[in-house]
Design an enzyme around this catalytic site. Structure first.
Site, PDB file in Angstrom:
ATOM      1  N   HIS A  83      42.744  39.396  54.116  1.00  0.00           N
ATOM      2  CA  HIS A  83      42.270  39.196  52.738  1.00  0.00           C
ATOM      3  C   HIS A  83      41.329  38.007  52.574  1.00  0.00           C
ATOM      4  CE1 HIS A  83      44.669  42.183  50.513  1.00  0.00           C
ATOM      5  NE2 HIS A  83      45.600  41.971  51.427  1.00  0.00           N
ATOM      6  N   LYS A  92      39.412  33.635  36.933  1.00  0.00           N
ATOM      7  CA  LYS A  92      39.901  33.781  38.313  1.00  0.00           C
ATOM      8  C   LYS A  92      40.407  32.416  38.750  1.00  0.00           C
ATOM      9  CE  LYS A  92      35.750  35.267  39.275  1.00  0.00           C
ATOM     10  NZ  LYS A  92      35.926  36.517  40.034  1.00  0.00           N
ATOM     11  N   ARG A  93      41.039  32.342  39.930  1.00  0.00           N
ATOM     12  CA  ARG A  93      41.469  31.033  40.425  1.00  0.00           C
ATOM     13  C   ARG A  93      40.276  30.087  40.516  1.00  0.00           C
ATOM     14  NH1 ARG A  93      46.902  30.566  42.321  1.00  0.00           N
ATOM     15  NH2 ARG A  93      46.345  28.407  42.649  1.00  0.00           N
ATOM     16  N   LYS A 118      34.245  30.246  44.495  1.00  0.00           N
ATOM     17  CA  LYS A 118      34.030  31.159  43.361  1.00  0.00           C
ATOM     18  C   LYS A 118      32.949  30.630  42.414  1.00  0.00           C
ATOM     19  CE  LYS A 118      38.719  33.063  43.610  1.00  0.00           C
ATOM     20  NZ  LYS A 118      38.490  34.490  43.855  1.00  0.00           N
ATOM     21  N   THR A 124      39.141  41.955  42.578  1.00  0.00           N
ATOM     22  CA  THR A 124      39.568  43.119  41.792  1.00  0.00           C
ATOM     23  C   THR A 124      39.307  42.889  40.303  1.00  0.00           C
ATOM     24  OG1 THR A 124      41.829  42.260  41.820  1.00  0.00           O
ATOM     25  CG2 THR A 124      41.293  44.003  43.400  1.00  0.00           C
ATOM     26  N   LYS A 147      38.082  45.472  37.137  1.00  0.00           N
ATOM     27  CA  LYS A 147      38.741  45.579  35.828  1.00  0.00           C
ATOM     28  C   LYS A 147      37.721  45.430  34.702  1.00  0.00           C
ATOM     29  CE  LYS A 147      42.820  43.780  38.051  1.00  0.00           C
ATOM     30  NZ  LYS A 147      43.497  42.556  38.493  1.00  0.00           N
TER      31      LYS A 147
END
Length: 808
Positions: free
Chosen positions: A344, A535-536, A541, A643, A647
């Site tokens: 992952h 998100k985290r 990111k 993911t 969504k």
């Protein structure tokens, strides 16, 4: 004649039908009243909201129990192959925060799909007493509070003490002529709690089994005789710390003994449970009928969800060799054919590497087994590549540089028959870079399984308005076959559909604007673009790139206040690992920017910045249906899949993103022209690494970027503490691994295109329809069907089994 249902009633019906596959809502109401009256309170006037919640939960659980038992009986009669997903599972109602970031939520989507596809699957994990922390924002800083989610109990679970199992730690290893014995161990008991996992309208109810650590009740009398009773009891209860709290790190490895204990605890308990089920004769029986464990891979598949359950490999070997007395070669063949590994992440700091001395103390027999696995593995590599000592060093399960460590990803690859990434670009990267040596030796092992999301939770439940609008055009069958969404393309120019989709989005935005105003006391313009990044919080990111855009937009509005700007409400949310200093500073920077922007009367309602506190599934279910723009802006090559991107796409938000993770496949499915793609590709990032990334070159060349950075470093957003953000500035200027400045210019230009298109509601909504129609691939049903057929050797089924009250 019955009165026709209103649109609102229809939406409630589709939502309720999606919940546990309930067909008869009237029966549910009757049961609900019974539970409320008899189980909880006599006087409805004094019922609290929690009483109503427990009454509803017990009602739905009762509805599932008969199907749950019937499903398990069906599996034992049919004797299908078992598919198992051994990882902490997240968010099964009431925000049971049993996972970190996207990985645990993915597991929950997979459980939903396995039940819907009729697969005999069990989800195993730890029943953490305290899940992922609750986040509070205090004066702009993240503060953590314990998530005491079991304070009032959990009405969905059922304790199963009859299946309690012992798990061993410490001790020593004895080698005897008749085999190896692991002796003088400390024992912790694993108590299972089962939660029903219903499939969609097929009467199937699978099981999520979570293990709780319990201390054994044996006390040595000598402890009492010397007055050590209290300490003896306290020491025994230390065992229960194993399931006390979830480590809150996402994409970061923390090599603590308690974490290794947790990883072995769930694996050891689960493997005992698997082998007990394998040997049992029929449903509910404890009789042993299957003794030939060489057939285990024909009946059991174990999917290692990242390296956290990697101990399944040496533990299965220990059981087969030491307990079942099989030869090493036979045991190894069984283990490899049973286990498969999903990777992952490619971030080096996230890959698990456990110190040898920790293993030696905690799991001495498993260390011996890993050494033997490695010896045989390196013998094979030596035979294939004689004299290539550098390759041996790279491929060893034991890293010798500095403190000796076990590389758990290498153990997973060697001990599995299949290895997969979770998006095509990610699977290609692991073959080309991080696991290149292993791919060259065993190319047949490597696969791709692009992640997916369950449309039941992420559309039908969280966005019933949109679900109904779609159903009116193409029918309801898309809920179990998301590929049918492509049929929406026939209506892409249909004014009625364009109007209905825009209307649902606006209703969701109005509802969420009310929530925001209540929570944050900031007046929200519901006609503004809802621009969302949730998100985290992590450097890769690139929430910081979003920050640079916000400040640039703020500066432009201040410079030209009379221009017709597209109004935006920019929302960023997510948790930072408590020990991750940079991530916590990023949160403080976002909140500081918001303080300045939201209180500037010149800017007004054309730009607002909100930090969404305590991002979790229940908040995601509100914000995602209300979003217009989804920010997926990681540096190309760093996000395995994502993911959240799926969504947002399914719920009618457009994506601004890099060609990273599943964004690449989303662009393929919807058409790249229907996403806002910007920035470097993977090859560009590699070329920049070769050349050398120089942040100062961008700073000196781009005036708007220079202005933004000077504002941050000069204290414009922290007037009382001008040096507050010096660490962020220093990182961005001198050691930014994720190259924020390199994508700044292209990102700003792309955001200009976003603002221009948003003014044209019809064209924007047509692009939204293209995106929704392109979502079919991103159902977790498709993902799980591929795992089943291509890794587990199972065939999904849409068969509806008999309900408990039907004749069998």
């Amino acid at each position: 004649m019955s009165k026709p249902l209103t649109d609102q009633e229809k939406r409630k019906q589709i939502s309720v039908r999606g919940l546990a596959g309930v067909e008869n809502v009237a029966d549910l109401k009757t049961n609900f009243n019974r539970h409320l009256h008899f189980t909880l309170v006599k006087d409805r006037n004094v019922a609290t909201k929690r009483d109503y919640y427990f009454a509803l939960a017990h009602t739905v659980r009762d509805h599932l129990v008969g199907r749950w038992i019937r499903t398990q009986q069906h599996y034992y009669e049919k004797d299908p192959k078992l598919g198992l997903d051994m990882e902490e599972l997240q968010d099964m109602e009431e925000d049971a925060g049993l996972g970190n970031g996207g990985l645990g939520r993915l597991a929950a989507c997979f459980l939903d799909s396995m039940a819907t596809l009729g697969l005999a699957a069990y989800g195993y994990g730890i029943r953490y007493e305290f899940g992922i922390f609750n986040q509070k924002i205090v004066n702009g800083w993240q503060a953590e509070e314990a998530d005491d989610w079991l304070r009032y109990g959990n009405p969905w679970e059922k304790a199963r003490p009859e299946y309690m199992r012992p798990v061993h730690f410490y001790g020593r290893v004895e080698h005897h002529p008749d085999g190896v014995k692991w002796v003088d161990t400390q024992v912790v008991l694993a108590l299972p709690y089962d939660t029903p996992v219903p499939g969609y309208r097929n009467n199937i109810v699978n099981t999520m089994r979570l293990w709780s650590a319990k201390a054994p009740c044996e006390f040595h009398l000598k402890d009492f005789n010397v007055g050590g009773y209290i300490q003896a009891v306290l020491d025994k209860n230390l065992a229960e710390n194993i399931s006390r709290v979830l480590y809150p790190n996402d994409n970061f490895f923390e090599g603590k003994e308690l974490r290794l204990k947790q990883e072995y605890f769930v694996v050891a308990a689960t493997l005992q449970d698997i082998i007990r089920r394998f040997k049992a004769s029929k449903f509910g029986s404890t009789e042993v009928v299957r003794m030939d464990l060489t057939t285990l891979p024909d009946k059991v598949a174990i999917q290692l969800n990242d390296t956290h359950p990697a101990m399944a490999i040496p533990e299965l070997m220990r059981i087969l060799v030491d307990d079942e007395k099989l030869s090493w070669d036979t045991a190894w063949d069984i283990t490899v054919r049973t286990c498969a590994y999903t990777n992952h992440t490619v971030l080096p700091e996230a890959l698990e590497r456990w110190p040898i001395d920790l293993f030696q103390n905690l799991l001495p027999r498993h260390l011996e087994i890993i050494y033997e696995i490695n010896r045989r593995h390196l013998e094979r590599i030596t035979a294939l590549y004689p004299g290539d000592y550098d390759r041996l060093r790279r491929m060893s399960l034991i890293e010798e540089c500095g403190q000796k460590k076990i590389n758990m990803a290498h153990l997973c690859i060697v001990g599995s028959h299949a290895v997969n990434g979770v998006a095509q670009i990610h699977s290609d990267i692991i073959k080309d870079t991080v696991f290149k040596d292993f791919y060259e030796v065993d190319p047949q092992k490597f696969q791709n399984k692009t992640n997916g999301i369950t449309p039941r939770r992420w559309l039908v439940m969280c966005n019933p308005g949109l679900a109904e609008v779609i159903a009116e055009r193409i029918g309801e069958d898309y809920i179990r076959d998301l590929s049918q969404l492509k049929n929406l393309l026939k209506f892409v120019d249909d004014d009625a559909l364009i109007r209905d989709i825009a209307k649902v989005k606006q209703e969701n935005k109005l509802k969420f604007a009310v929530h925001l105003e209540e929570q944050y006391k900031v007046k929200i313009n519901p006609n503004s673009m809802f621009d969302v990044q949730v998100k985290r919080i992590h450097e890769y990111k690139r929430q910081l790139l979003n920050c640079l855009h916000i400040i640039t937009l703020y500066n432009r509005i201040k410079k030209e206040p009379n221009k017709a700007w597209t109004p935006r409400t920019i929302m960023i949310g997510g948790k930072a690992a408590p020990g991750y200093h940079t991530a916590k500073m990023i949160i403080k920077l976002i909140t500081a920017i918001g303080e300045v922007v939201n209180n500037d009367s010149v800017v007004g309602d054309r730009l607002k910045v909100i930090y969404l506190e305590n991002y979790r599934v229940t908040l995601a279910e509100k914000v995602i249906p209300a979003s217009d723009l989804s920010e997926q802006i990681s540096t190309a090559g760093t996000e395995a899949s994502g993911t959240g991107n799926m969504k947002f796409m399914l719920n009618g938000a457009l994506t601004i993103g890099t060609m990273d993770g599943a964004n690449v496949e989303m662009a393929e499915e919807a058409g790249e022209e229907n996403l806002f793609i910007f920035g470097m590709r993977v090859k560009d990032v590699e070329a920049l690494d070769q050349k050398g990334y120089d942040a100062m070159e961008y700073y000196n060349r781009i005036p708007e970027l220079k202005q933004v950075m000077d504002q941050i470093s000069g204290g414009f957003f922290s007037p009382g503490e001008p040096d507050l953000f010096k660490d962020i500035v220093k990182m961005l200027m001198h050691h930014d691994r994720f190259k924020v400045f390199a994508d700044y210019e292209d990102y700003i230009k792309c955001q200009e295109k976003v603002s221009a298109l948003y003014k044209n509601t019809k064209e924007w909504t047509k692009m939204v329809i293209h995106n929704i129609a392109g979502c079919g691939k991103f159902s977790s049903d498709r993902t799980i069907a591929q795992y089943a057929r291509e890794i587990w050797g199972m065939e999904p089924s849409l068969e509806k089994i008999a309900a408990p009250d039907d004749p069998r």
